[in-house]
Design a protein around this motif. Structure first.
Motif, PDB file in Angstrom:
ATOM      1  N   ASP A  10      -2.641  -7.891   7.323  1.00 29.99           N
ATOM      2  CA  ASP A  10      -3.898  -7.975   6.588  1.00 29.99           C
ATOM      3  C   ASP A  10      -4.075  -9.431   6.190  1.00 29.99           C
ATOM      4  O   ASP A  10      -3.356 -10.303   6.647  1.00 29.99           O
ATOM      5  CB  ASP A  10      -3.958  -6.992   5.413  1.00 29.99           C
ATOM      6  CG  ASP A  10      -2.968  -7.298   4.305  1.00 29.99           C
ATOM      7  OD1 ASP A  10      -2.375  -8.384   4.291  1.00 29.99           O
ATOM      8  OD2 ASP A  10      -2.793  -6.435   3.430  1.00 29.99           O
ATOM      9  N   ARG A  51       2.142  -4.831  10.890  1.00 33.86           N
ATOM     10  CA  ARG A  51       0.814  -4.587  10.338  1.00 33.86           C
ATOM     11  C   ARG A  51       0.387  -5.874   9.641  1.00 33.86           C
ATOM     12  O   ARG A  51       1.173  -6.470   8.909  1.00 33.86           O
ATOM     13  CB  ARG A  51       0.882  -3.433   9.350  1.00 33.86           C
ATOM     14  CG  ARG A  51      -0.421  -3.124   8.663  1.00 33.86           C
ATOM     15  CD  ARG A  51      -0.283  -1.924   7.761  1.00 33.86           C
ATOM     16  NE  ARG A  51      -0.113  -0.755   8.614  1.00 33.86           N
ATOM     17  CZ  ARG A  51       0.709   0.246   8.366  1.00 33.86           C
ATOM     18  NH1 ARG A  51       1.455   0.245   7.301  1.00 33.86           N
ATOM     19  NH2 ARG A  51       0.811   1.270   9.171  1.00 33.86           N
ATOM     20  N   GLU A 102       8.099  -3.947  10.419  1.00 31.23           N
ATOM     21  CA  GLU A 102       8.989  -2.803  10.248  1.00 31.23           C
ATOM     22  C   GLU A 102      10.139  -2.897  11.238  1.00 31.23           C
ATOM     23  O   GLU A 102       9.930  -3.068  12.435  1.00 31.23           O
ATOM     24  CB  GLU A 102       8.233  -1.492  10.463  1.00 31.23           C
ATOM     25  CG  GLU A 102       9.109  -0.273  10.291  1.00 31.23           C
ATOM     26  CD  GLU A 102       8.385   1.030  10.588  1.00 31.23           C
ATOM     27  OE1 GLU A 102       8.976   2.081  10.314  1.00 31.23           O
ATOM     28  OE2 GLU A 102       7.251   1.000  11.100  1.00 31.23           O
ATOM     29  N   VAL A 136       0.638   4.567  -2.552  1.00 34.71           N
ATOM     30  CA  VAL A 136       0.610   5.978  -2.154  1.00 34.71           C
ATOM     31  C   VAL A 136       1.708   6.748  -2.877  1.00 34.71           C
ATOM     32  O   VAL A 136       1.494   7.852  -3.385  1.00 34.71           O
ATOM     33  CB  VAL A 136       0.766   6.104  -0.622  1.00 34.71           C
ATOM     34  CG1 VAL A 136       0.991   7.541  -0.211  1.00 34.71           C
ATOM     35  CG2 VAL A 136      -0.454   5.538   0.074  1.00 34.71           C
ATOM     36  N   ASP A 175       0.826  -1.200   0.000  1.00 28.17           N
ATOM     37  CA  ASP A 175       0.000   0.000   0.000  1.00 28.17           C
ATOM     38  C   ASP A 175       0.864   1.255   0.000  1.00 28.17           C
ATOM     39  O   ASP A 175       0.488   2.268  -0.568  1.00 28.17           O
ATOM     40  CB  ASP A 175      -0.927   0.014   1.214  1.00 28.17           C
ATOM     41  CG  ASP A 175      -1.952  -1.101   1.153  1.00 28.17           C
ATOM     42  OD1 ASP A 175      -2.332  -1.482   0.024  1.00 28.17           O
ATOM     43  OD2 ASP A 175      -2.361  -1.592   2.203  1.00 28.17           O
ATOM     44  N   HIS A 176       2.017   1.169   0.648  1.00 26.69           N
ATOM     45  CA  HIS A 176       2.947   2.301   0.658  1.00 26.69           C
ATOM     46  C   HIS A 176       3.384   2.637  -0.766  1.00 26.69           C
ATOM     47  O   HIS A 176       3.483   3.801  -1.131  1.00 26.69           O
ATOM     48  CB  HIS A 176       4.156   1.960   1.529  1.00 26.69           C
ATOM     49  CG  HIS A 176       5.214   3.005   1.525  1.00 26.69           C
ATOM     50  ND1 HIS A 176       5.035   4.240   2.101  1.00 26.69           N
ATOM     51  CD2 HIS A 176       6.460   3.009   1.002  1.00 26.69           C
ATOM     52  CE1 HIS A 176       6.128   4.958   1.940  1.00 26.69           C
ATOM     53  NE2 HIS A 176       7.008   4.233   1.276  1.00 26.69           N
ATOM     54  N   GLN A 235       0.247  -1.766  14.069  1.00 28.22           N
ATOM     55  CA  GLN A 235      -0.322  -0.624  13.383  1.00 28.22           C
ATOM     56  C   GLN A 235      -1.645  -1.027  12.756  1.00 28.22           C
ATOM     57  O   GLN A 235      -1.849  -2.199  12.409  1.00 28.22           O
ATOM     58  CB  GLN A 235       0.616  -0.119  12.305  1.00 28.22           C
ATOM     59  CG  GLN A 235       1.906   0.436  12.849  1.00 28.22           C
ATOM     60  CD  GLN A 235       2.782   0.977  11.731  1.00 28.22           C
ATOM     61  OE1 GLN A 235       2.438   0.919  10.565  1.00 28.22           O
ATOM     62  NE2 GLN A 235       3.937   1.489  12.107  1.00 28.22           N
ATOM     63  N   PRO A 270      -4.358  -1.605   9.912  1.00 28.95           N
ATOM     64  CA  PRO A 270      -4.210  -1.931   8.490  1.00 28.95           C
ATOM     65  C   PRO A 270      -4.479  -0.724   7.625  1.00 28.95           C
ATOM     66  O   PRO A 270      -5.288   0.139   7.952  1.00 28.95           O
ATOM     67  CB  PRO A 270      -5.257  -3.023   8.235  1.00 28.95           C
ATOM     68  CG  PRO A 270      -5.892  -3.323   9.530  1.00 28.95           C
ATOM     69  CD  PRO A 270      -5.407  -2.346  10.552  1.00 28.95           C
ATOM     70  N   ARG A 271      -3.769  -0.670   6.493  1.00 25.56           N
ATOM     71  CA  ARG A 271      -3.963   0.448   5.558  1.00 25.56           C
ATOM     72  C   ARG A 271      -5.291   0.269   4.836  1.00 25.56           C
ATOM     73  O   ARG A 271      -5.701  -0.838   4.521  1.00 25.56           O
ATOM     74  CB  ARG A 271      -2.821   0.478   4.542  1.00 25.56           C
ATOM     75  CG  ARG A 271      -1.531   0.899   5.186  1.00 25.56           C
ATOM     76  CD  ARG A 271      -0.497   1.199   4.114  1.00 25.56           C
ATOM     77  NE  ARG A 271       0.694   1.728   4.726  1.00 25.56           N
ATOM     78  CZ  ARG A 271       1.866   1.108   4.730  1.00 25.56           C
ATOM     79  NH1 ARG A 271       1.998  -0.058   4.137  1.00 25.56           N
ATOM     80  NH2 ARG A 271       2.903   1.629   5.311  1.00 25.56           N
ATOM     81  N   PRO A 272      -5.949   1.391   4.537  1.00 28.55           N
ATOM     82  CA  PRO A 272      -7.244   1.295   3.826  1.00 28.55           C
ATOM     83  C   PRO A 272      -7.081   0.838   2.412  1.00 28.55           C
ATOM     84  O   PRO A 272      -6.085   0.890   1.799  1.00 28.55           O
ATOM     85  CB  PRO A 272      -7.792   2.712   3.888  1.00 28.55           C
ATOM     86  CG  PRO A 272      -6.663   3.592   4.279  1.00 28.55           C
ATOM     87  CD  PRO A 272      -5.599   2.737   4.862  1.00 28.55           C
ATOM     88  N   GLU A 296       3.369  -7.358   7.523  1.00 22.43           N
ATOM     89  CA  GLU A 296       4.442  -6.399   7.264  1.00 22.43           C
ATOM     90  C   GLU A 296       5.122  -6.088   8.593  1.00 22.43           C
ATOM     91  O   GLU A 296       4.494  -5.632   9.533  1.00 22.43           O
ATOM     92  CB  GLU A 296       3.841  -5.125   6.669  1.00 22.43           C
ATOM     93  CG  GLU A 296       4.790  -4.002   6.470  1.00 22.43           C
ATOM     94  CD  GLU A 296       4.061  -2.747   6.027  1.00 22.43           C
ATOM     95  OE1 GLU A 296       4.045  -1.780   6.822  1.00 22.43           O
ATOM     96  OE2 GLU A 296       3.505  -2.723   4.923  1.00 22.43           O
TER      97      GLU A 296
END
Length: 156
Positions: A109, A107, A116, A6, A2-3, A152, A154-156, A114
Motif C-alpha cells: 500500500d 502486499r 509474508e 481485524v 490491517d490484520h 496479494q 491490498p486490504r480494504p 508487507e
C-alpha cells in the motif's frame, strides 16, 4: 496492520457476546431463584469487567503513562538487503536470511510493503524508510515480481 484491526474487531465482538451471555444467565438465575448459578454469574461478571471496559479505551491512560518508558529505548537500525539470492536482514548484530523460495507473498500500500514468509512471519517495510540512495518502493516491488513472489490485493 490491517490484520491487527481485524483481530481487534473479533476480540471486541467476543467480549460483547461473553458479557451479554453472562448477564442473561444472571437474569435467568435471579428470575428462577437459582442462587448458586446467580453467584457464579456475578463472579464471572466481576472477572470480565476489566477486559470488557478495556475495549472502550479506559486503560488508555495507563498506556499513556507508559509512553516515557517506550521512548527511553534508543531507535534501532534494521537494514534489509534484497539480492538475487533472497532477503537478508541485519538487526542489532544479528543476521537473518530468507531465500526467495521461502517468500510466500507480498502486499503493498502507500505506507508499507508487507512481505509474508513461509513460516507465517511477516516483514513490514515502511516505504518512507527506504534509503533513497540505494532503492525505492518501485525497485523493491520490481524485484519481488521478478522473483515470482505472488502479490496479494491490498486490504480494504
Amino acid at each position: 496492520m490491517d490484520h491487527l484491526a481485524v483481530e481487534e474487531r473479533k476480540y471486541r465482538a467476543k467480549e460483547w457476546v461473553i458479557a451479554l451471555a453472562v448477564v442473561y444467565a444472571a437474569l435467568i438465575s435471579f428470575r428462577h431463584q437459582l442462587w448458586p448459578l446467580l453467584a457464579m454469574a456475578l463472579i464471572a461478571i466481576a472477572w470480565r469487567i476489566p477486559s470488557f471496559f478495556a475495549q472502550f479505551g479506559l486503560l488508555r491512560k495507563a498506556l499513556l503513562g507508559m509512553r516515557p518508558s517506550f521512548r527511553s529505548h534508543p531507535p534501532r537500525s534494521i537494514r534489509l538487503e534484497v539480492s538475487d539470492e533472497g532477503l537478508r536482514e541485519f538487526d542489532s548484530g544479528i543476521e537473518s536470511f530468507a531465500p526467495w523460495a521461502s517468500v510466500r507473498s507480498f502486499r503493498a500500500d502507500r505506507r508499507f510493503i508487507e512481505i509474508e514468509l513461509s513460516n507465517n512471519l511477516y516483514a513490514y517495510v515502511p516505504v518512507r524508510r527506504l534509503s533513497p540512495a540505494s532503492s525505492s518502493r518501485e525497485d523493491l516491488l520490481a524485484m519481488l515480481e521478478k522473483q515470482g513472489v505472488a502479490q496479494q490485493a491490498p486490504r480494504p
